[in-house]
Each structure stands twice: as structure tokens, then as C-alpha cells.
Design a protein around this motif. Structure first.
Motif, PDB file in Angstrom:
ATOM      1  N   VAL A 109       1.162  32.217  18.325  1.00 49.34           N
ATOM      2  CA  VAL A 109       1.491  32.289  16.904  1.00 49.34           C
ATOM      3  C   VAL A 109       0.243  32.723  16.132  1.00 49.34           C
ATOM      4  CG1 VAL A 109       2.224  30.998  14.859  1.00 49.34           C
ATOM      5  CG2 VAL A 109       3.227  30.470  17.100  1.00 49.34           C
ATOM      6  N   ILE A 110       0.426  33.710  15.271  1.00 49.90           N
ATOM      7  CA  ILE A 110      -0.628  34.104  14.331  1.00 49.90           C
ATOM      8  C   ILE A 110      -0.076  33.913  12.925  1.00 49.90           C
ATOM      9  CG2 ILE A 110      -2.008  36.004  13.408  1.00 49.90           C
ATOM     10  CD1 ILE A 110      -2.197  37.154  16.205  1.00 49.90           C
ATOM     11  N   THR A 111      -0.812  33.177  12.111  1.00 50.18           N
ATOM     12  CA  THR A 111      -0.460  33.051  10.698  1.00 50.18           C
ATOM     13  C   THR A 111      -1.638  33.562   9.876  1.00 50.18           C
ATOM     14  OG1 THR A 111      -1.370  30.820  10.380  1.00 50.18           O
ATOM     15  CG2 THR A 111       0.887  30.968  11.203  1.00 50.18           C
ATOM     16  N   ARG A 112      -1.311  34.091   8.706  1.00 52.59           N
ATOM     17  CA  ARG A 112      -2.382  34.587   7.836  1.00 52.59           C
ATOM     18  C   ARG A 112      -1.972  34.389   6.388  1.00 52.59           C
ATOM     19  NH1 ARG A 112      -3.188  38.693   3.634  1.00 52.59           N
ATOM     20  NH2 ARG A 112      -5.435  39.066   3.603  1.00 52.59           N
ATOM     21  N   ALA A 113      -2.899  33.975   5.546  1.00 57.01           N
ATOM     22  CA  ALA A 113      -2.588  33.750   4.135  1.00 57.01           C
ATOM     23  C   ALA A 113      -3.781  34.112   3.261  1.00 57.01           C
ATOM     24  CB  ALA A 113      -2.207  32.292   3.894  1.00 57.01           C
ATOM     25  N   ARG A 114      -3.459  34.667   2.109  1.00 56.62           N
ATOM     26  CA  ARG A 114      -4.447  34.877   1.053  1.00 56.62           C
ATOM     27  C   ARG A 114      -4.191  33.786   0.015  1.00 56.62           C
ATOM     28  NH1 ARG A 114      -6.962  39.809  -1.118  1.00 56.62           N
ATOM     29  NH2 ARG A 114      -5.723  40.956   0.405  1.00 56.62           N
ATOM     30  N   ILE A 115      -5.151  32.872  -0.146  1.00 53.19           N
ATOM     31  CA  ILE A 115      -4.939  31.693  -0.986  1.00 53.19           C
ATOM     32  C   ILE A 115      -5.322  32.005  -2.430  1.00 53.19           C
ATOM     33  CG2 ILE A 115      -5.535  29.247  -1.265  1.00 53.19           C
ATOM     34  CD1 ILE A 115      -6.691  29.942   1.838  1.00 53.19           C
TER      35      ILE A 115
END
Length: 239
Positions: free
Chosen positions: A131-137
Motif C-alpha cells: 500500500v502506498i498513500t500520499r497526502a498534501r496536508i
């Protein structure tokens, strides 16, 4: 007419650099490697990522561990890069430890820098999943986000079925990603929807809108090269 099989694959590379000169070198590559990687044949999408302290889920930086995530037109393009490219040869020579894993995307939603780079394959996970997750907070939510993340990182590593996890990012603190390996799709889902802390983060994300951009992707891993001390995981199979 039958659909042609999807040839696109992804790779994820972990690299450890020891010694002051090598540490300065890889830190400099966060900017300098961009142009070199843009010229690699068959490389559709890439991100060179730093990591946090501990298992990466930390506000402090780990100046020794980096990751390179790539999406390729074909496995042959990836193999040529890892085995023949002068650009990757530099990484191999200067790193004390290097490990990379070949992946096929089976699920992805959201965006990474305005695009979803993954072409999905019609494969059913019946073994390990990545699993790869990515977020710009959003800046106004940084403090709230970082109150949860260190605890969340510990929970991931302790979850049943978790093989490995690391927190990584393009920029410290507000562009964050995670990479995790699970022994089964069922174990990953049990954590994702059974952990109270994780469910709280999901709830806050939906209700408060923590992120200005996010992406979640599942992969089937099928081949590994090299070794990583914290990771006892090896594959070489047809998918």
C-alpha cells in the motif's frame, strides 16, 4: 477484440547512505536528480523521497534513508535502469544498503501532483500486498495531523499481518507518504477498518478536510532485489 495486457509496472526502492559525504550527496540529489530522471527511457512518473526518524512517522528527519518510487512503461525499462543506468549506478555505489521491489497496481484513487500515474491491472490479491498513500496536508491542519501520525505509525508496525512500513515524503511535514507491506489483503483491510486510531484519522480527514490532495494505491508485489536489514521479505514470481 480482447484487451491487451497491461505492461506498466511500478517500483519502490529503499536506500541507506552512511558517512558525511554520502549523506550530503543524496541530500543534494533531491534537487539535482530530477533532470537526470526525466531523461530515463520508459520512466513515466517518479518521486525521490526523504524519510522521518524511527520508522519514518516522525517530524524529525532521517538524513540517511531515502526512497525512489517509479512508474514504468514496462518491466524491461525498469530492469535496464537498475542494471545499466549511470544514474542509478551512482545511487548503488554510494549507498550502504539498497532494496527494491517490483509492483503491479490493482487499485488507486486520488491524485499525486494532479495526476493518478497508475494503470490498473485485473489481478486478484492472493498473497502479500503493498500500500502506498500520499497526502498534501493543509498548513492550518499540520499540528493536528502530527499529533496522530507518530502513534499511527507505531500501530501499523504492530498490526497483525504487517510486514514492513515506513513514512516518507517529498517535503518535510506537509507532503507525506507511506509505504507498507502486508501479508494479505485481508490483514491490510482489518487494520484499515478495525483500528480505532486509523478510523479516527479517516473520520477527521473526511469531516475536516485535512488534505488538499491525496492518493491511495494497492499493489501486488512480485519481485525483490537486494536486502534491507529491517525487512525479511523476498519474492521472485510471475504475476
Amino acid at each position: 477484440m480482447k484487451d491487451l495486457p497491461v505492461s506498466q509496472i511500478s517500483t519502490f526502492t529503499l536506500m541507506r547512505f552512511n558517512g558525511l559525504s554520502n549523506t550530503f550527496w543524496i541530500f543534494g540529489q533531491m534537487g539535482k536528480a530530477q533532470k537526470k530522471l526525466e531523461e530515463v527511457p520508459g520512466l513515466l512518473f517518479f518521486k525521490l523521497l526523504g524519510s522521518g526518524g524511527g520508522n519514518g512517522f516522525s517530524k524529525s528527519l532521517n538524513v540517511n534513508v531515502y526512497a525512489l518510487h517509479c512508474v514504468w512503461e514496462s518491466e524491461q525499462n525498469a530492469t535496464d535502469f537498475f542494471e545499466l543506468s549511470d544514474t542509478f549506478s551512482e545511487f548503488k555505489i554510494k549507498s550502504a544498503e539498497i532494496f527494491y521491489i517490483f509492483l503491479k497496481a490493482v487499485k488507486a484513487h486520488g491524485l499525486w501532483d494532479g495526476t493518478n500515474p497508475y494503470e490498473l491491472q485485473n489481478l486478484s490479491p492472493n498473497g502479500p500486498v503493498v500500500v502506498i498513500t500520499r497526502a498534501r496536508i493543509k498548513l492550518k491542519f499540520l499540528l493536528k495531523f502530527w499529533r496522530h501520525v507518530p502513534s499511527l505509525g507505531r500501530k501499523v508496525s504492530q498490526a497483525e499481518g504487517s510486514i514492513f512500513s515506513i513514512g516518507i515524503g517529498e517535503y518535510p511535514w506537509f507532503m507525506q507518504a507511506t509505504f507498507s507491506i502486508w501479508d494479505s489483503y485481508e490483514a491490510m483491510r482489518a487494520y484499515a477498518y478495525g483500528s480505532p486510531l486509523h478510523m479516527e484519522v479517516i473520520k477527521n480527514t473526511r469531516e475536516l478536510g485535512w488534505y488538499s490532495e491525496e492518493l491511495f494505491a494497492n499493489f501486488i508485489p512480485y519481485k525483490t532485489v537486494g536486502k534491507w536489514n529491517e525487512l525479511d521479505f523476498h519474492l521472485d514470481q510471475k504475476v
